[in-house]
Write an enzyme that holds these catalytic residues in place. Structure first.
Site, PDB file in Angstrom:
ATOM      1  N   HIS A  89      28.252  60.184  64.082  1.00 35.37           N
ATOM      2  CA  HIS A  89      26.883  59.734  63.815  1.00 35.37           C
ATOM      3  C   HIS A  89      26.930  58.544  62.860  1.00 35.37           C
ATOM      4  O   HIS A  89      27.264  58.704  61.679  1.00 35.37           O
ATOM      5  CB  HIS A  89      26.146  60.914  63.170  1.00 35.37           C
ATOM      6  CG  HIS A  89      24.682  60.709  62.978  1.00 35.37           C
ATOM      7  ND1 HIS A  89      23.814  60.474  64.017  1.00 35.37           N
ATOM      8  CD2 HIS A  89      23.913  60.721  61.858  1.00 35.37           C
ATOM      9  CE1 HIS A  89      22.578  60.360  63.555  1.00 35.37           C
ATOM     10  NE2 HIS A  89      22.611  60.506  62.237  1.00 35.37           N
ATOM     11  N   SER A 103      18.976  57.076  63.702  1.00 32.24           N
ATOM     12  CA  SER A 103      18.690  58.449  63.330  1.00 32.24           C
ATOM     13  C   SER A 103      17.208  58.674  63.019  1.00 32.24           C
ATOM     14  O   SER A 103      16.359  58.331  63.825  1.00 32.24           O
ATOM     15  CB  SER A 103      19.594  58.841  62.167  1.00 32.24           C
ATOM     16  OG  SER A 103      19.797  60.228  62.200  1.00 32.24           O
TER      17      SER A 103
HETATM   18  C1  GTR Z   1      19.452  65.073  60.350  1.00 34.61           C
HETATM   19  C2  GTR Z   1      18.299  65.368  61.241  1.00 34.61           C
HETATM   20  C3  GTR Z   1      18.342  64.431  62.414  1.00 34.61           C
HETATM   21  C4  GTR Z   1      18.524  62.995  61.984  1.00 34.61           C
HETATM   22  C5  GTR Z   1      19.501  62.858  60.832  1.00 34.61           C
HETATM   23  C6  GTR Z   1      19.515  61.496  60.134  1.00 34.61           C
HETATM   24  O1  GTR Z   1      19.558  65.937  59.298  1.00 34.61           O
HETATM   25  O2  GTR Z   1      18.402  66.692  61.662  1.00 34.61           O
HETATM   26  O3  GTR Z   1      17.185  64.581  63.230  1.00 34.61           O
HETATM   27  O4  GTR Z   1      17.315  62.423  61.667  1.00 34.61           O
HETATM   28  O5  GTR Z   1      19.270  63.774  59.856  1.00 34.61           O
HETATM   29  O6  GTR Z   1      18.494  60.846  59.929  1.00 34.61           O
HETATM   30  O7  GTR Z   1      20.615  61.101  59.746  1.00 34.61           O
END
Ligand code: GTR
Length: 433
Positions: A414, A268
């Site tokens: 995610h 991420s």
């Molecule tokens: C979210 C962000 C993503 C990603 C994510 C993370 O809020 O929009 O780009 O970086 O966080 O790091 O889990």
């Protein structure tokens, strides 16, 4: 009735503004709204000349790094920083005798006001010259394992993490919280070491976090607090990437580590940093971007999932000031993310998505990897591979594809799972050993 309508309108309006949306949405989940776009060609240099040889690519590479620095991540300070590595503990029988565990503090000699980066290193016992996965973690070294004698990080932690941090400090409840994302025993049994550190040791992840991080002493952001809107000042992603290189500096001094086989890995936002680190620092032997999304592997010009405008609104301090000027004119960006991935060539690269993580735009990440192909080809390598000179079809879930560049779209949300690690270990076995 009028009152209800008024309240409804107000709720909608404030809801939109709270999401950083003034008049139109800054994200998109509708494939039919993606539109058409033309990507810049990594093999056409700034003067418009075609890049045909590896030697010409070496110069083009420098141009591209500069373009990413000026327009996306900000300039990484070039000056060498004096470091001191201090081993604070060695356990030669960690994880029930499987590992040697070291805790090492990286001090910034000329900046005593900065706290050190605390590195946690697990080495598989009985092996010499060990390749290593190096990845920053989200919530402190105490989160990646339940080993109770790892000191609880005392640094700033996001409260959003829940009960595991209170008043922005970690609590004992955080121990092992992300253990599942770090299958340390499997990694060690496969003959790899693991090095990790809390990303907040380099810069705490909030808008003013830079005041206590490396950006308070290095680079243009030493300017006033309005720094993040300054055109070229580096952002937090640049700082985290820089920190990964400093941990690599330490690993180069560690006799049992094979410093020519250090793999940069990240998930991420930390995945964005892991890719930017690997792009700039060619000492990284391979790079893995797990669901790195916008500002990582996903094409900026593909208007899907999180967008440039959205990420710049939610996380302005991650990027340089100029990046924000592209919010509504992404097509004017002189680079796109396939060129960031091309900077890894000819080294092995793994980009991974999850089908339940449309925010990161799996297809955009896949295409980012696919369009890096011409640069791998220049080195006589097959990247993701092509069909009739075009990117191959987007693969079905849980179907890894590619050669020197690999990609999979895992089923699920995610996250970083055992499935992801299994692919990364196989990739490392085949291409990094
Ligand atoms: C979210 C962000 C993503 C990603 C994510 C993370 O809020 O929009 O780009 O970086 O966080 O790091 O889990």
């Amino acid at each position: 009735m009028a009152r209800i309508l008024f309240l409804l309108a107000l709720a909608l309006l404030t809801g939109c503004l709270a999401n950083g949306q003034a008049t139109e949405p800054t994200y998109n989940y509708d494939e039919t709204k993606v539109g058409t776009y033309t990507l810049p060609n990594p093999l056409i240099n700034n003067k418009g000349k075609a890049v045909k040889t590896q030697a010409e690519w070496r110069s083009r590479r420098k141009e591209l790094i500069q373009l990413f620095a000026e327009n996306v991540y900000g300039q990484t300070p070039k000056q060498a920083v004096k470091l001191r590595f201090q081993t604070t503990s060695v356990d030669s029988s960690a994880l029930n005798g499987l590992a040697i565990r070291k805790l090492v503090s990286i001090f910034f000699v000329d900046y005593p006001q900065l706290l050190p980066i605390e590195v946690l290193l697990y080495l598989p016992k009985g092996r010499k010259v060990i390749p290593v996965f190096l990845g920053l973690n989200f919530c402190g070294n105490h989160c990646v394992t339940t080993e109770a004698d790892i000191p609880l990080s005392t640094r700033w932690m996001g409260n959003a993490i829940g009960e595991v941090s209170v008043n922005n400090k970690a609590t004992e409840k955080a121990r092992g919280m992300q253990e599942r994302r770090w299958p340390i025993e499997t990694i060690l049994r496969r003959g790899y070491a693991l090095a990790t550190a809390y990303y907040g040791d380099i810069e705490p992840d909030y808008p003013q976090g830079w005041h206590s991080g490396i950006r308070s002493v290095l680079g243009e952001s030493t300017a006033p607090a309005s720094d993040t809107t300054k055109a070229n000042s580096w952002g937090a992603i640049g700082a985290w990437a820089w920190g990964m290189s400093r941990i690599l500096d330490y690993l180069q001094t560690e006799p049992s580590i094979d410093a020519k086989r250090v793999i940069s890995i990240g998930h991420s936002r930390i995945g964005k940093a892991a890719v930017w680190a690997g792009a700039q620092d060619e000492r990284f032997a391979a790079v893995i971007g797990n669901e790195s999304g916008e500002g990582g592997a996903a094409l900026a010009r593909r208007w899907y999932g999180e967008t440039v405008e959205r990420i710049n609104t939610s996380f302005p301090y991650w990027f340089c000031g100029r990046y924000k000027t592209y919010n509504k004119r992404v097509a004017d960006l002189p680079v796109d993310q396939h060129e960031l991935l091309a900077l890894i060539a000819p080294r092995p690269l793994y980009i991974a998505s999850a089908d339940g993580d449309q925010w990161s735009d799996p297809k955009g990440e896949f295409l980012g990897a696919a369009y890096a192909e011409p640069v791998y080809k220049l080195y006589g390598k097959v990247g993701l591979g092509t069909t009739d000179g075009r990117p191959q079809a987007f693969p079905a879930v849980n179907q890894p594809i590619g050669q020197t560049v690999r990609y999979h779209d895992r089923s699920g949300k995610h996250d970083v799972t055992d499935y992801d690690w299994e692919q990364y270990l196989r990739f490392a076995d085949e291409l990094v050993r």
